[in-house]
Scaffold this motif. Structure first.
Motif, PDB file in Angstrom:
ATOM      1  N   UNK A 255      61.849  96.318 118.769  1.00 40.01           N
ATOM      2  CA  UNK A 255      61.178  95.618 117.678  1.00 40.01           C
ATOM      3  C   UNK A 255      61.534  96.219 116.315  1.00 40.01           C
ATOM      4  N   UNK A 256      61.976  97.476 116.318  1.00 39.32           N
ATOM      5  CA  UNK A 256      62.304  98.140 115.048  1.00 39.32           C
ATOM      6  C   UNK A 256      63.810  98.124 114.753  1.00 39.32           C
ATOM      7  N   UNK A 257      64.584  97.440 115.614  1.00 35.35           N
ATOM      8  CA  UNK A 257      66.036  97.489 115.467  1.00 35.35           C
ATOM      9  C   UNK A 257      66.477  96.912 114.122  1.00 35.35           C
ATOM     10  N   UNK A 258      65.904  95.772 113.766  1.00 36.24           N
ATOM     11  CA  UNK A 258      66.268  95.141 112.492  1.00 36.24           C
ATOM     12  C   UNK A 258      65.941  96.050 111.314  1.00 36.24           C
ATOM     13  N   UNK A 259      64.730  96.633 111.349  1.00 32.55           N
ATOM     14  CA  UNK A 259      64.326  97.531 110.251  1.00 32.55           C
ATOM     15  C   UNK A 259      65.251  98.746 110.176  1.00 32.55           C
ATOM     16  N   UNK A 260      65.655  99.244 111.369  1.00 34.84           N
ATOM     17  CA  UNK A 260      66.548 100.411 111.405  1.00 34.84           C
ATOM     18  C   UNK A 260      67.890 100.077 110.756  1.00 34.84           C
ATOM     19  N   UNK A 261      68.441  98.915 111.137  1.00 32.06           N
ATOM     20  CA  UNK A 261      69.713  98.496 110.536  1.00 32.06           C
ATOM     21  C   UNK A 261      69.574  98.374 109.013  1.00 32.06           C
ATOM     22  N   UNK A 262      68.443  97.814 108.560  1.00 35.52           N
ATOM     23  CA  UNK A 262      68.220  97.668 107.121  1.00 35.52           C
ATOM     24  C   UNK A 262      68.164  99.036 106.445  1.00 35.52           C
ATOM     25  N   UNK A 263      67.413  99.963 107.070  1.00 32.48           N
ATOM     26  CA  UNK A 263      67.288 101.310 106.517  1.00 32.48           C
ATOM     27  C   UNK A 263      68.667 101.979 106.408  1.00 32.48           C
ATOM     28  N   UNK A 264      69.450 101.861 107.529  1.00 31.69           N
ATOM     29  CA  UNK A 264      70.771 102.491 107.532  1.00 31.69           C
ATOM     30  C   UNK A 264      71.685 101.843 106.498  1.00 31.69           C
ATOM     31  N   UNK A 265      71.538 100.521 106.365  1.00 31.22           N
ATOM     32  CA  UNK A 265      72.328  99.809 105.371  1.00 31.22           C
ATOM     33  C   UNK A 265      72.051 100.358 103.967  1.00 31.22           C
ATOM     34  N   UNK A 266      70.770 100.550 103.672  1.00 38.32           N
ATOM     35  CA  UNK A 266      70.401 101.068 102.337  1.00 38.32           C
ATOM     36  C   UNK A 266      70.909 102.494 102.145  1.00 38.32           C
ATOM     37  N   UNK A 267      70.771 103.322 103.222  1.00 36.59           N
ATOM     38  CA  UNK A 267      71.252 104.708 103.133  1.00 36.59           C
ATOM     39  C   UNK A 267      72.764 104.736 102.842  1.00 36.59           C
ATOM     40  N   UNK A 268      73.501 103.936 103.629  1.00 33.88           N
ATOM     41  CA  UNK A 268      74.959 103.922 103.481  1.00 33.88           C
ATOM     42  C   UNK A 268      75.373 103.335 102.137  1.00 33.88           C
ATOM     43  N   UNK A 269      74.615 102.332 101.685  1.00 28.76           N
ATOM     44  CA  UNK A 269      74.910 101.743 100.360  1.00 28.76           C
ATOM     45  C   UNK A 269      74.712 102.801  99.277  1.00 28.76           C
ATOM     46  N   UNK A 270      73.633 103.573  99.408  1.00 31.10           N
ATOM     47  CA  UNK A 270      73.365 104.623  98.411  1.00 31.10           C
ATOM     48  C   UNK A 270      74.476 105.673  98.406  1.00 31.10           C
ATOM     49  N   UNK A 271      75.078 105.898  99.601  1.00 32.68           N
ATOM     50  CA  UNK A 271      76.166 106.878  99.698  1.00 32.68           C
ATOM     51  C   UNK A 271      77.508 106.277  99.298  1.00 32.68           C
ATOM     52  N   UNK A 272      77.520 104.972  99.016  1.00 32.64           N
ATOM     53  CA  UNK A 272      78.762 104.309  98.621  1.00 32.64           C
ATOM     54  C   UNK A 272      79.622 103.887  99.792  1.00 32.64           C
ATOM     55  N   UNK A 273      79.075 103.970 101.027  1.00 29.01           N
ATOM     56  CA  UNK A 273      79.840 103.556 102.227  1.00 29.01           C
ATOM     57  C   UNK A 273      79.508 102.091 102.497  1.00 29.01           C
ATOM     58  N   UNK A 274      80.106 101.233 101.657  1.00 29.01           N
ATOM     59  CA  UNK A 274      79.668  99.834 101.624  1.00 29.01           C
ATOM     60  C   UNK A 274      80.067  99.066 102.873  1.00 29.01           C
ATOM     61  N   UNK A 275      81.270  99.341 103.421  1.00 31.48           N
ATOM     62  CA  UNK A 275      81.713  98.627 104.632  1.00 31.48           C
ATOM     63  C   UNK A 275      80.752  98.879 105.788  1.00 31.48           C
ATOM     64  N   UNK A 276      80.373 100.154 105.950  1.00 29.89           N
ATOM     65  CA  UNK A 276      79.433 100.493 107.030  1.00 29.89           C
ATOM     66  C   UNK A 276      78.062  99.885 106.749  1.00 29.89           C
ATOM     67  N   UNK A 277      77.659  99.914 105.479  1.00 27.80           N
ATOM     68  CA  UNK A 277      76.370  99.302 105.112  1.00 27.80           C
ATOM     69  C   UNK A 277      76.385  97.816 105.454  1.00 27.80           C
ATOM     70  N   UNK A 278      77.532  97.162 105.197  1.00 27.02           N
ATOM     71  CA  UNK A 278      77.647  95.730 105.517  1.00 27.02           C
ATOM     72  C   UNK A 278      77.367  95.477 107.000  1.00 27.02           C
ATOM     73  N   UNK A 279      77.985  96.306 107.857  1.00 27.07           N
ATOM     74  CA  UNK A 279      77.788  96.122 109.308  1.00 27.07           C
ATOM     75  C   UNK A 279      76.291  96.153 109.658  1.00 27.07           C
ATOM     76  N   UNK A 280      75.581  97.141 109.103  1.00 29.84           N
ATOM     77  CA  UNK A 280      74.155  97.269 109.453  1.00 29.84           C
ATOM     78  C   UNK A 280      73.318  96.139 108.857  1.00 29.84           C
ATOM     79  N   UNK A 281      73.625  95.739 107.613  1.00 32.90           N
ATOM     80  CA  UNK A 281      72.886  94.611 107.033  1.00 32.90           C
ATOM     81  C   UNK A 281      73.067  93.349 107.879  1.00 32.90           C
ATOM     82  N   UNK A 282      74.327  93.124 108.293  1.00 30.03           N
ATOM     83  CA  UNK A 282      74.604  91.909 109.075  1.00 30.03           C
ATOM     84  C   UNK A 282      73.958  91.984 110.453  1.00 30.03           C
ATOM     85  N   UNK A 283      73.932  93.190 111.038  1.00 26.12           N
ATOM     86  CA  UNK A 283      73.246  93.335 112.337  1.00 26.12           C
ATOM     87  C   UNK A 283      71.762  93.038 112.175  1.00 26.12           C
TER      88      UNK A 283
END
Length: 1673
Positions: A943-971
């Motif tokens: 049930x928390x998978x979507x929220x986790x992907x969103x969190x990781x997306x934001x973390x990776x975006x903040x680190x400038x790892x946009x390609x990886x952030x994209x994967x998590x946002x899309x997941x």
């Protein structure tokens, strides 16, 4: 994947010259093309044409143009080519291994129709489709073909799956059929898979789905069970033509589909689990693609065309150069071709599971391949082309690979050593060790073949710095553990894995024999050591000495040479072995004695003759002597005694040589006498035991053969007098036993160790001493080291402890466990521990755990699992002996330690084991191992998978790892955040890509718009033009209120859009209330009228007038109208009227006055300005007055009605009768029906008097139904009558149910309608259910109603008064109803009461009654007499009626006569069952009924006959009948009678052909009783299993004599044939005299009513009875 044109293999022609088929060989070395001329062209791998040959027709007389080649395929070994032709044949050509080899037809398979397509998926198996719809298989081994499956539709395409284990066929009706030779465990279904909308000419089976396409220009992907998962629709693309052919890449992850001038590419996306369309390859003037073939390594694809051209394309995802030595070609996500640029050799690296290969590395001196996928590890040896793929969970690339061993790859990862054998897809072994140096691990894989050993795989490694473990990798168990007193720095197994060399830090070289578990120090100060390849010879250096052990079995025998330098290597080649020594700046070679090395190899290979021959060539030396000794020992062990004799002779041991010479003579003689090699003879075995100084074994062998003298001779010869005396005592025991002195005999046997005889004697003479003797026997065997044999004797002696210790000593672990399980816990505990340790060493942890627990050492079991890394099992066990909290703390502490060491996988397993996934997730989060973190969240917190992907997306975006952030946002299914991320970072291309792939239909357009907006000016125009979105962007900007951007875009590119933008801007300004600005924009848009209307709407009349006069004079009138409308709303009528007249719109003035209800003003304006419409307006005014009544409320209703009446009166006075009539008809007053009635009559009266005939008729037809509705039937009829509408008048009376008036009118005015009135009256009575009244009018209709209402008694009562025929019609209906309800007995009584007429339509009812009766249960008893009597009497009545009817002597009549006879037998049987003295007669009747089993249920009849025969002790007959019953019962279960054996009923009148009963008539319990009885009786030898015969030599109950065929009449009381002593009752009816008198006497003495009824029936049936001298009175 992209297609790149490489070259043209075959140039196209000017006209049609279709390439019919193409094929690549499995080896990828050959490519075949079949041209329109039926010639096969052969090309090499580089595309050069190397050979060609012509195909041939099935029959030469039809010529070369009589067929077309439709299919072609190479054999798996690439040496043959199969060709399928339309002249109904498949040829197989052997084309050889070299170019230019002669082409020979080696198989041909003639078919019944044209071959349409062909595959060669496996060795010797060709699969092809036929025009008649069959898919067949041709076996090239036996030259036979067979049908796999058949359909009714032409086979248009054929393809196989990636492995070649399954095939798909496409058919002309769209059907797609799947068949598996082997489903490889997938469990997928076979047979019809799907129906494609059109013939699937392009059919491909990829690894993940099935793709089909055809003439409808759609590509459809089907799932594994035929459901549609994806569709690519090109039907609206005018440039696309039909799809003609398709092919799958060898990896199964790409598909190419051919059409006109175009190749379309589909690539499978594992992440999306869907097909993605690649860029199509379009080539102008290529024309239709007719054939496709993909090279087996996946690197090339060839396309054949309609014009005969063949084009070759390169197909790869990407291509890279590795270290300038290798070229990597990624031909698919899961397939890479690795090419050595210097040698040109290639290796195809492919994931068997279809996983995507991440990166390929070439390690180990550029010889070994390593590649990772998400779930597996790929390894390969480039030189041998051996490839492996093993399951491997990602460990972040922390593995270390060692390639020192050319057979196996060693992988160290997180404290675990994993071995993978090249060429095997399973992990060879896995052990835990912290020592990653390859010198501390030794692996041997089948390196030297040994006699009797198929698989030999051994591993030696360090458990800790002082402990070595050896593992048998084949069996998967620990072969031994070596503990040492010093740290070990080198170890290596020999090639057979039986011996281990290791060196410690003190430079001591140790030899360990794994078989004997012995360790020997063979050298000190060892600086170099190595096994010589291909032998067991050891080379080592000790300071300045070269040490060589040619025979390692004698480690003390060492050959030494002085050295000046250090050994640097060892080389063995060309029959020569050299030790390379570095002596400063020079290198010196020392050559070893190859002969001595050869000897060791021969010994290892078990070839002792070769070893002997070799030793004989050598001079005797210390080494040679050691070799002769080794050979002598091995020869004795192998019982090769002649070689052993030669060895001892060579060694100068003449005593042993002579002894063996004598032994060989005995063995040779035994071999001549008994066969074999003679070594199994007891004398030979005893002498070999003597040679081995095992005299006790020799003694046992002698004593087993009762050769006591020889045993004594042996001991005398050896001067072993004590032992000789012991044997003599045993001999004395025999003598004492013979002279009858058992006690003395027993003592002698004991002293002579003859325990077998002692025990046998004690059992007879001294039973109490047997136990003591068994124990002594066991002790004796233990002394002889025969522990195995001692176990059972200790058990017999009840010495459990000794038995256990013997079992442990003999390593009989299972037997030890068995004995321990019988002991008390205290005794057994310490032994369980020892056995558990053994099983733990074998890695049989489950067994070890059970033993630890039995021994009360659960903690040891937990430690065992922990050391083995089996945390789950350890946890499970820990829970049993520790509290949950303690276990959790223990595991979390351990996990945290693992985490500190970087062993995250192990830490995760520990956290998961104690149900703490959150700690594992936190660990991975902390380490930024996001993939592992997501896996755990998906598993434990879905049930928390979507929220986790969103969190990781934001973390990776903040680190400038946009390609990886994209994967998590899309997941997380949040594409909008992804787009926004790229927008913020000004990465518009990425934003556009994401929006297009994942957003809605128009989302990418919106992103393109925003992108353009951010650019502005010319750049924006170019961008939007590129995407074809320019006009859409302008519209969107306009609709969004961004007018400046819209004006900018339009001004630069689409000026024609400017007016439209001005208009929308004006409307926007109007909405904003900026009317003056809006006015200017409307005028710029060329829409001044819109400005006028805007001002009119806002009642700014002056501005409206100004704009209209200046820009749109036509709108001036609209302004005046607007002002007038406003004035009317303000009720300023004069002002409004003036405006409208100025605007010249008087009709609007009339309209507004009408709407205001000012009719007088409206009429005034109309009269003045529009006189032509005055009449129309007056009529409308009148209509409005009429409506007033119906629309006004109740308190105004009367006044409205009065208005209508007044109007009507005025029209009437004025002579306007038509209008008056209309007014009268409009009167509606629900509260005053009298008034309405008068108005209707008045309207009718006026119409009749003054209007024409048609109008009068119309008014009457309007008025009369209303009067009928008001129940004024007479008035309505009178109106109809006035106009001669007689039928309508009658219907009016009928409507009012005034039947007499209706009849009277019909009689007076239209006599023909009388019948109509009667018919309507009947229908009325039926409808009302007044049946009693109906009887007097239509009795048959009344009877039908009674029957329908199921009033059967009333029905039959009325029917009985009509006629016999009518009565029986309804009796038949009632009987049918009763049978349907299951009350057949009531139906039967109905016919008994009323008689059974001989109507043929009733026959089925009579038959049904008979069938129900004979099938009913519980009818074989005395109580059933009345039922049988009723059936019998009914059938008698029927048969008597049949005799008098036209049905006499017909087959139906004969059948009913048989039914009567059967009913009579059954009734008589019931009567007899009520009288004890007639039980024999009852049995005879049951048996007689068997001749009628074609009418009776056969299983029931045989059961009743068998039980009746058994009851009167006729067991022979009972057995035969009941056996037949069981056969019938089984046949009912099976559903057919084919298996029935009729042999018992040959030459009888019992029918063989009987109907199979639909169900069992006898219960399961009764069937089981019969089965048991038949089984019991079948064992009885006295029972004759045949039917009894009479004087005719015929079965006694048969009416037909077997020999003569003479037919006897049946007795009417028994059914048996009447042969003599008969009474004739009437012609054709006879009775046995004794049966008759017996029956009469029984009835007389018992006064049985049933018996009397039988006699009464016979009197009636036979027309009288014989006179008797007694009566029943």
């Amino acid at each position: 994947m992209q297609l790149r044109h490489v070259r043209t293999l075959l140039a196209p022609q000017d006209g049609t010259a279709r390439v019919t088929c193409m094929a690549w060989s499995t080896s990828s070395a050959r490519f075949a093309v079949c041209t329109a001329d039926r010639v096969v062209l052969l090309y090499d791998e580089q595309g050069e044409r190397r050979d060609k040959f012509s195909t041939k027709p099935a029959d030469a007389k039809y010529g070369r143009k009589s067929y077309v080649v439709k299919g072609m395929a190479f054999s798996p070994d690439s040496t043959k080519l199969a060709i399928g032709q339309t002249d109904n044949i498949v040829y197989v050509y052997r084309i050889g291994e070299e170019w230019g080899d002669k082409k020979v037809i080696c198989n041909k398979f003639i078919q019944t129709s044209a071959v349409t397509c062909l595959l060669w998926p496996a060795e010797n198996v060709i699969v092809f489709g036929l025009a008649e719809g069959k898919v067949r298989l041709a076996n090239t081994k036996n030259n036979k073909s067979s049908t796999i499956y058949g359909t009714d539709s032409y086979v248009v395409s054929l393809t196989s799956n990636v492995s070649g284990k399954g095939i798909l066929s496409g058919h002309a009706d769209g059907t797609i059929v799947r068949f598996f030779f082997d489903d490889e465990g997938s469990g997928e279904s076979q047979g019809k898979l799907a129906v494609h909308p059109c013939p699937p000419y392009a059919l491909a089976w990829a690894s993940s789905s099935i793709v089909a396409a055809g003439c409808d220009k759609k590509i459809v992907a089907y799932g594994k069970e035929g459901s549609v998962i994806q569709t690519f629709d090109y039907s609206r693309d005018s440039s696309e033509k039909e799809f003609t052919t398709a092919t799958t890449s060898p990896s199964g992850q790409s598909i190419v589909i051919g059409s006109y001038d175009r190749l379309r590419v589909l690539n499978w996306s594992p992440r999306r689990s869907a097909w993605e369309e690649g860029k199509p390859k379009e080539i102008a003037h290529l024309y239709t693609i007719t054939a496709l073939a993909w090279k087996r390594d996946g690197s090339r694809i060839c396309a054949g065309t309609l014009c005969g051209g063949v084009e070759q394309f390169d197909c790869c995802l990407r291509r890279t150069i590795y270290k300038n030595k290798f070229e990597m070609t990624y031909v698919g996500p899961s397939q890479v071709i690795v090419k050595n640029l210097s040698t040109g050799t290639r290796v195809v690296l492919k994931s068997q599971y279809g996983y995507e290969i991440d990166e390929v590395k070439i390690l180990g001196k550029d010889r070994y391949l390593v590649a990772h996928t998400s779930d597996t590890l790929l390894l390969g040896d480039v030189s041998s082309n051996k490839l492996s793929e093993v399951a491997w969970q990602g460990s972040g690339g922390n593995e270390k690979f060692f390639f020192d061993n050319e057979n196996v790859c060693m992988i160290f990862n997180a404290g675990e050593l994993t071995l993978v054998e090249y060429g095997s897809n399973d992990i060879l072994g896995s052990v835990r060790t912290e020592f990653v140096n390859p010198h501390l691990v030794s692996v041997r894989i089948n390196e030297r073949q040994q006699r009797g050993v198929d698989e030999n795989k051994r591993l030696a490694y360090l458990v800790d710095i002082k402990t070595i473990a050896t593992v048998d990798l084949v069996g998967g168990y620990n072969a031994g553990t070596i503990s040492h007193d010093s740290k070990i720095d080198w170890l290596e197994l020999n090639e057979t894995g039986h011996k281990l060399l290791f060196r410690d830090k003190k430079m001591r070289l140790q030899l360990y024999d794994i078989e004997s578990n012995t360790k020997t120090t063979i050298l000190n100060y060892c600086s170099y050591v190595q096994w010589v390849p291909g032998s067991d010879v050891v080379v080592a250096q000790n300071r300045s000495s070269l040490c060589i052990w040619y025979n390692i079995d004698a480690p003390e025998r060492v050959t030494m040479f002085p050295l000046k330098g250090d050994i640097v290597g060892l080389e063995r080649s060309d029959g020569k072995t050299e030790v390379i020594v570095s002596e400063g700046i020079t290198t010196v070679s020392y050559t070893l004695d190859e002969g001595l090395i050869e000897f060791g190899t021969a010994i290892d290979d078990g070839d002792y003759h070769r070893a002997t021959a070799f030793l004989e060539t050598l001079e005797m030396s210390t080494e040679t002597e050691a070799m002769w000794k080794t050979l002598s020992r091995l020869a004795l062990e192998a019982r090769q005694l002649h070689i052993a004799e030669r060895c001892f002779a060579a060694l100068g041991n003449m005593a042993k040589a002579r002894f063996l010479h004598e032994t060989n003579a005995i063995a040779d003689q035994a071999a001549q006498e008994h066969g074999g090699d003679g070594t199994d003879h007891y004398l030979v075995r005893a002498r070999l035991a003597m040679l081995d100084k095992n005299y006790k074994l020799a003694e046992m062998i002698f004593l087993e053969q009762n050769a006591t003298e020889e045993a004594m001779d042996m001991y005398q010869e050896l001067h072993m007098w004590d032992e000789c005396i012991v044997v003599a005592k045993a001999k004395a025991g025999d003598l004492f036993e013979k002279v009858g002195n058992p006690r003395k005999a027993l003592e002698c046997y004991g002293k002579g160790s003859a325990f077998l005889k002692a025990v046998e004697l004690a059992r007879l003479a001294f039973p109490a001493e047997v136990v003591k003797l068994e124990e002594a026997w066991g002790d004796h065997l233990v002394q002889q080291k025969q522990l195995d044999a001692a176990i059972n004797h200790y058990i017999e002696a009840r010495c459990s402890i000794k038995a256990i210790e013997a079992a442990l000593g003999a390593r009989q672990w299972k037997k030890a466990i068995y004995i321990l399980d019988l002991q008390d816990k205290q005794t057994a505990a310490k032994y369980y521990l020892k056995i558990a340790q053994h099983y733990a060493a074998l890695q049989e942890y489950q067994v070890a755990e059970e033993l630890y627990i039995k021994g009360g050492q659960t903690k040891d079991a937990i430690d065992m699992y922990t050391q083995a890394g089996l945390w789950e099992q350890a946890h499970k066990l820990a829970l049993k002996c520790m509290s949950q909290e303690d276990v959790t703390v223990l595991y979390i502490t351990q996990a945290q330690e693992m985490e500190r060491q970087g062993k995250y996988k192990e830490a995760e397993r520990l956290y998961i084991t104690v149900n703490e996934p959150d700690l594992a997730i936190t660990m991975y989060k902390k380490c930024k191992m996001y993939d592992e973190m997501v896996c755990l969240v998906a598993k434990y917190h879905k049930d928390l998978l979507g929220d986790t992907h969103l969190y990781l997306g934001k973390e990776l975006e903040a680190e400038g790892r946009l390609q990886e952030a994209e994967y998590h946002y899309l997941e997380a299914k949040d594409w909008k955040t992804t787009v926004n991320m790229y927008r913020v970072n000004d990465m518009w291309e990425e934003a556009y890509r994401v929006a297009k792939a994942h957003g809605g239909a128009n989302s990418h357009k919106h992103v393109a718009y925003l992108w353009a907006k951010s650019l502005g000016g010319e750049a924006a125009v170019k961008l939007l033009s590129k995407f074809g979105l320019l006009e859409m962007a302008i519209d969107h900007a306009t609709d969004s209120g961004v007018f400046e951007f819209a004006f900018e875009l339009a001004r630069l590119s689409m000026k024609q859009k400017m007016p439209d933008i001005h208009l929308k801007y004006a409307m926007f300004l109007e909405d904003e209330g900026k009317f003056e600005e809006a006015e200017g924009e409307f005028i710029k848009a060329g829409k001044p009228k819109e400005a006028v209307l805007m001002f009119v709407h806002n009642q700014n009349w002056d501005a409206a007038q100004r704009v209209a006069e200046a820009h749109d004079p036509d709108s001036v009138a609209d302004v005046l109208v607007g002002q007038a409308q406003f004035a009317f709303e303000q009720r300023e009528f004069q002002k409004a009227e003036a405006f409208l007249l100025r605007a010249q719109r008087p009709e609007l003035a009339i309209k507004y006055y009408k709407e205001a209800g000012m009719w007088s003003e409206a009429l005034r304006i109309c009269k003045e300005y529009m006189p032509s419409r005055l009449g129309e307006l007056q009529e409308e005014c009148g209509r409005e007055a009429g409506k007033k009544g119906s629309r006004t409320p109740d308190f105004l209703l009367h006044s409205g009605t009065e208005g209508l009446l007044e109007q009507a009166w005025e029209w009437e006075q004025a002579g306007e009768y038509a209008r008056a009539v209309d007014c009268y008809l409009k009167v509606r007053d629900p509260s005053n029906s009298v008034l309405v009635e008068k108005c209707l009559l008045k309207a009718a009266e006026l119409a009749t008097k003054f209007l024409d005939q048609s109008r009068s008729m119309e008014v009457t037809r309007t008025v009369a139904p209303q009067l009928v509705a008001m129940k004024k039937y007479s008035m309505a009829a009178e109106l109809y009558l006035n106009l001669d509408l007689i039928q309508e008048a009658i219907d009016a009376f009928i409507e009012g149910e005034e039947w007499s008036k209706a009849k009277h009118m019909a009689k007076e005015f239209d006599p023909r309608s009388e019948e109509y009135v009667d018919q309507r009256y009947k229908e009325y009575l039926k409808k009302q259910g007044k049946v009693d009244s109906l009887v007097g009018i239509d009795v048959m209709a009344a009877l039908d109603i009674y029957a329908k209402q199921e009033q059967w008694e009333k029905c039959l009562e009325v029917a009985a008064k009509q006629s016999y025929k009518v009565l029986h019609k309804y009796i038949a209906l009632y009987a049918t109803h009763l049978i349907w309800e299951g009350s057949w007995d009531k139906a039967l009584r109905l016919y008994v009461h009323h008689g059974a007429p001989a109507n043929s339509q009733n026959f089925n009812i009579y038959k049904r009654l008979f069938v129900e009766m004979v099938n009913a249960s519980g009818m074989n008893c005395a109580e059933a007499y009345s039922s049988w009597a009723e059936l019998r009497d009914m059938l008698l009545s029927l048969c008597e009626n049949l005799v008098k009817s036209s049905e006499a002597n017909t087959p139906a009549h004969e059948e009913f006569e048989r039914m009567l006879l059967i009913s009579h037998y059954c009734a008589t049987r019931s009567a007899a069952q009520g009288l004890k003295q007639l039980d024999t007669m009852a049995a005879q009747l049951s048996i007689s009924l068997l001749r009628h089993t074609d009418l009776l249920p056969a299983d029931k009849a045989f059961y009743e006959a068998g039980i009746a025969a058994k009851a009167v002790s006729w067991e022979n007959m009972a057995f035969v009948f009941l056996n037949r019953f069981l056969d019938l019962s089984d046949a009912i279960e099976e559903g057919n009678l084919d298996s029935l054996d009729h042999s018992d009923f040959q030459r009888t009148d019992i029918p063989f052909e009987v109907p199979l009963p639909a169900h069992q008539h006898v219960s399961e319990e009764q069937r089981e009783e019969v089965r048991d009885w038949v089984l019991t009786m079948s064992m009885d030898q006295r029972l004759e299993q045949v039917l009894p015969q009479d004087e005719r030599n015929t079965y006694e109950a048969s009416l037909v004599a077997a020999g003569t065929g003479v037919h006897s009449l049946p007795c009417v009381l028994t059914g048996y044939p009447v042969l003599r002593n008969k009474i004739e009752l009437r012609p054709g009816r006879e009775v046995k005299k004794d049966a008759w008198y017996k029956f009469m006497m029984a009835v007389k003495t018992s006064h049985s009513p049933a018996g009397q009824d039988v006699i009464e029936f016979l009197r009636r049936w036979c027309g009288g009875l014989p006179s008797t001298s007694f009566s029943f009175q």
